[in-house]
Design a protein around this motif. Structure first.
Motif, PDB file in Angstrom:
ATOM      1  N   ARG A  20       8.300  -3.166   2.963  1.00  0.00           N
ATOM      2  CA  ARG A  20       7.940  -1.790   3.333  1.00  0.00           C
ATOM      3  C   ARG A  20       7.762  -0.929   2.084  1.00  0.00           C
ATOM      4  NH1 ARG A  20      11.580  -2.766   7.659  1.00  0.00           N
ATOM      5  NH2 ARG A  20      13.311  -1.806   6.542  1.00  0.00           N
ATOM      6  N   PHE A  21       8.624  -1.145   1.091  1.00  0.00           N
ATOM      7  CA  PHE A  21       8.484  -0.421  -0.177  1.00  0.00           C
ATOM      8  C   PHE A  21       7.135  -0.735  -0.812  1.00  0.00           C
ATOM      9  CE2 PHE A  21       8.912  -0.539  -4.835  1.00  0.00           C
ATOM     10  CZ  PHE A  21       9.332   0.754  -5.099  1.00  0.00           C
ATOM     11  N   ALA A  22       6.757  -2.023  -0.806  1.00  0.00           N
ATOM     12  CA  ALA A  22       5.482  -2.430  -1.406  1.00  0.00           C
ATOM     13  C   ALA A  22       4.313  -1.805  -0.653  1.00  0.00           C
ATOM     14  CB  ALA A  22       5.373  -3.957  -1.408  1.00  0.00           C
ATOM     15  N   ASP A  23       4.382  -1.746   0.677  1.00  0.00           N
ATOM     16  CA  ASP A  23       3.320  -1.119   1.470  1.00  0.00           C
ATOM     17  C   ASP A  23       3.063   0.313   0.998  1.00  0.00           C
ATOM     18  OD1 ASP A  23       3.014  -3.365   3.037  1.00  0.00           O
ATOM     19  OD2 ASP A  23       4.211  -2.607   4.700  1.00  0.00           O
ATOM     20  N   ILE A  24       4.152   1.057   0.837  1.00  0.00           N
ATOM     21  CA  ILE A  24       4.041   2.462   0.449  1.00  0.00           C
ATOM     22  C   ILE A  24       3.459   2.585  -0.954  1.00  0.00           C
ATOM     23  CG2 ILE A  24       5.368   4.555  -0.072  1.00  0.00           C
ATOM     24  CD1 ILE A  24       7.355   3.615   2.144  1.00  0.00           C
ATOM     25  N   ARG A  26      -0.165   4.180  -2.444  1.00  0.00           N
ATOM     26  CA  ARG A  26      -0.259   5.241  -3.458  1.00  0.00           C
ATOM     27  C   ARG A  26      -1.145   4.808  -4.618  1.00  0.00           C
ATOM     28  NH1 ARG A  26       6.147   7.101  -3.749  1.00  0.00           N
ATOM     29  NH2 ARG A  26       6.249   8.030  -1.646  1.00  0.00           N
ATOM     30  N   ILE A  27      -1.019   3.555  -5.018  1.00  0.00           N
ATOM     31  CA  ILE A  27      -1.851   3.059  -6.122  1.00  0.00           C
ATOM     32  C   ILE A  27      -3.319   3.084  -5.723  1.00  0.00           C
ATOM     33  CG2 ILE A  27      -2.443   0.969  -7.430  1.00  0.00           C
ATOM     34  CD1 ILE A  27       0.594   0.321  -7.422  1.00  0.00           C
ATOM     35  N   ALA A  28      -3.620   2.635  -4.505  1.00  0.00           N
ATOM     36  CA  ALA A  28      -5.009   2.630  -4.042  1.00  0.00           C
ATOM     37  C   ALA A  28      -5.583   4.038  -3.999  1.00  0.00           C
ATOM     38  CB  ALA A  28      -5.095   1.972  -2.666  1.00  0.00           C
ATOM     39  N   PHE A  43      -5.483  -4.648   1.738  1.00  0.00           N
ATOM     40  CA  PHE A  43      -4.885  -5.887   2.242  1.00  0.00           C
ATOM     41  C   PHE A  43      -3.473  -5.676   2.783  1.00  0.00           C
ATOM     42  CE2 PHE A  43      -3.929  -5.801  -2.341  1.00  0.00           C
ATOM     43  CZ  PHE A  43      -2.553  -5.997  -2.345  1.00  0.00           C
ATOM     44  N   TRP A  44      -2.786  -4.628   2.323  1.00  0.00           N
ATOM     45  CA  TRP A  44      -1.419  -4.385   2.756  1.00  0.00           C
ATOM     46  C   TRP A  44      -1.369  -3.707   4.125  1.00  0.00           C
ATOM     47  CZ3 TRP A  44      -4.075  -2.310  -1.201  1.00  0.00           C
ATOM     48  CH2 TRP A  44      -4.400  -0.953  -1.140  1.00  0.00           C
ATOM     49  N   MET A  45      -2.510  -3.427   4.714  1.00  0.00           N
ATOM     50  CA  MET A  45      -2.527  -2.774   6.022  1.00  0.00           C
ATOM     51  C   MET A  45      -3.174  -3.642   7.100  1.00  0.00           C
ATOM     52  SD  MET A  45      -3.621   1.075   4.817  1.00  0.00           S
ATOM     53  CE  MET A  45      -3.644   1.709   6.492  1.00  0.00           C
TER      54      MET A  45
END
Length: 441
Positions: A341-345, A349-351, A428-430
């Protein structure tokens, strides 16, 4: 069984002459040098290596000892591994003398015994000091000799600090004191690892790009954070070896590893207060600035007190989980949350930052101005994207890396096309493409 906790240094021969004088600052008992021979054993298919085990017979004087080291942990040059020691009357291997429960289930020890062969050996003189430091007893061993496998050999000049009694923190603090003498660097590779490399003909190493970091399923944020720093440290020490071997391009990879450390601090900065790592980050800054000088000599840099002090500080920070002294219950709860979940967030933000940065770029000068920002963001993605399918991650990264390479190579005619392609990559994370890995990973 004992848990061996030791710190290994590779030492320049001229620096080793200062060791006795340095140790005179603390109460100690000295043991003159004795000759030691170690013979390491393995099967033709490297079964012990695959089990993360090391097996040897050591001879010293008229005494012999069989030692098996099992899977442990290495951080920088700090080695922590369970080991089993059996006294022998003769230098004859007999694994039936070892505890039966240390072997993987289903192991046929009779067959394993028949398959084991002498693989490589080490021959060296070992001089020892048992030092009293703070609340601990630390054995300092200076080894000089060689590692040999068949017709190949390489010199051996090492200092090992082994915690005999007391606290691991004392061992690390003592190492920082010893580092001031200069001419030392951390030894992330054991004697056994060096012997295996020689047995394989010591094939030349190649530059290794920063990989996408893999973590176990359901990893916590804290586990992901620790893995990120470990990955960066591994990259640093791997390319340190290459640089010392004369691979000049490895210096850029060392600098990339240090930048990866920076990105790890940035990613987890909202969870761990800056004061928890201020001293370490100051050392990193000083080292990064030193690496910008021209005509650097790899040996002078890698054996310098600044280089060693920075690696030791990072090793200490990781081994002792120093950040825990600076977090409250709320921050701890967030660290125990889901890394996925941390990585998703963070990936979101990076994108968003990349889209804002590159959506309205009009000429090559603007691209050049934004290259460093892009490089840093891509390193951060490498530390976050391990929970997803390799193909979609590599596709997303590949588009942005093409743009970065085009900027670096001055391919002005391709910049706009690469930028458009990168910006239209799906998130890709979504899309639910979580990589399916066993729970045990």
């Amino acid at each position: 069984m004992t848990i061996e906790i030791e710190l290994k240094f590779i030492v320049l021969p001229q620096a080793a002459t200062k060791l006795a004088a340095q140790l005179a600052a603390w109460p100690h008992q000295h043991t003159p040098a004795v000759a030691l021979t170690n013979i390491y054993y393995e099967t033709p298919d490297n079964q012990l290596r695959r089990w993360d085990m090391g097996l040897r017979i050591r001879g010293f004087g008229e005494r012999y000892e069989m030692t098996l080291k099992t899977a442990g942990q290495t951080i920088g040059g700090l080695h922590q591994r369970p080991e089993y020691n059996i006294d022998l009357q003769q230098p004859e291997l007999d694994i039936s003398l070892l505890p039966a429960d240390i072997w993987p289930a289903g192991s046929d020890l009779a067959v394993l015994q028949q398959q084991l062969r002498a693989l490589f050996s080490t021959h060296f003189q070992r001089e020892k000091w048992l030092v009293s430091y703070q609340n601990s007893e630390i054995e300092v061993a200076f080894d000089q000799g060689d590692v040999s496998a068949g017709e190949l050999s390489e010199p051996l000049h090492e200092i090992e600090l082994e915690l005999k009694s007391g606290e691991r923190d004392d061992l690390l603090a003592f190492a920082a004191e010893l580092a001031k003498m200069g001419g030392l660097r951390l030894g992330s590779l054991s004697k056994a690892a060096r012997g295996y490399a020689l047995k394989q003909g010591k094939p030349p190493l190649a530059l290794r790009p920063v990989p996408v970091m893999r973590v176990k399923r359901k990893a916590t944020v804290e586990e992901g954070m620790r893995a990120a720093f470990m990955l960066a440290l591994s990259q640093w020490q791997y390319h340190e070896e290459l640089w010392l071997q004369g691979h000049s391009a490895a210096l850029s990879s060392v600098q990339e590893a240090l930048e990866t450390l920076r990105q790890a601090f940035s990613l987890f900065g909202t969870l761990v207060p800056r004061k928890a790592s201020s001293d370490l980050r100051q050392k990193l800054t000083a080292l990064e600035e030193a690496l910008l000088e021209e005509n650097l000599d790899a040996q002078n840099v890698c054996f310098s007190p600044l280089w060693l002090d920075t690696q030791l500080a990072l090793t200490n920070w990781l081994a002792t989980e120093r950040w825990r002294q600076f977090i409250d219950a709320k921050a701890d709860a967030r660290l125990q949350g889901s890394f996925k979940r941390f990585a998703d967030i963070m990936l979101g933000r990076i994108a968003a930052d990349l889209k804002e940065t590159f959506a309205h770029v009009h000429h090559s000068g603007e691209y050049q101005d934004k290259a460093t920002r892009l490089m840093r963001q891509l390193l951060a993605v490498h530390l976050l994207a391990g929970a997803y399918d390799n193909a979609v991650v590599n596709s997303w990264l590949g588009s942005w890396q093409q743009l970065l390479q085009a900027i670096r190579d001055g391919q002005e005619s391709w910049l706009e096309a690469h930028c458009r392609q990168a910006l239209k990559q799906p998130a890709f994370w979504m899309n639910g493409s979580v990589k399916d890995r066993p729970e045990s990973e």
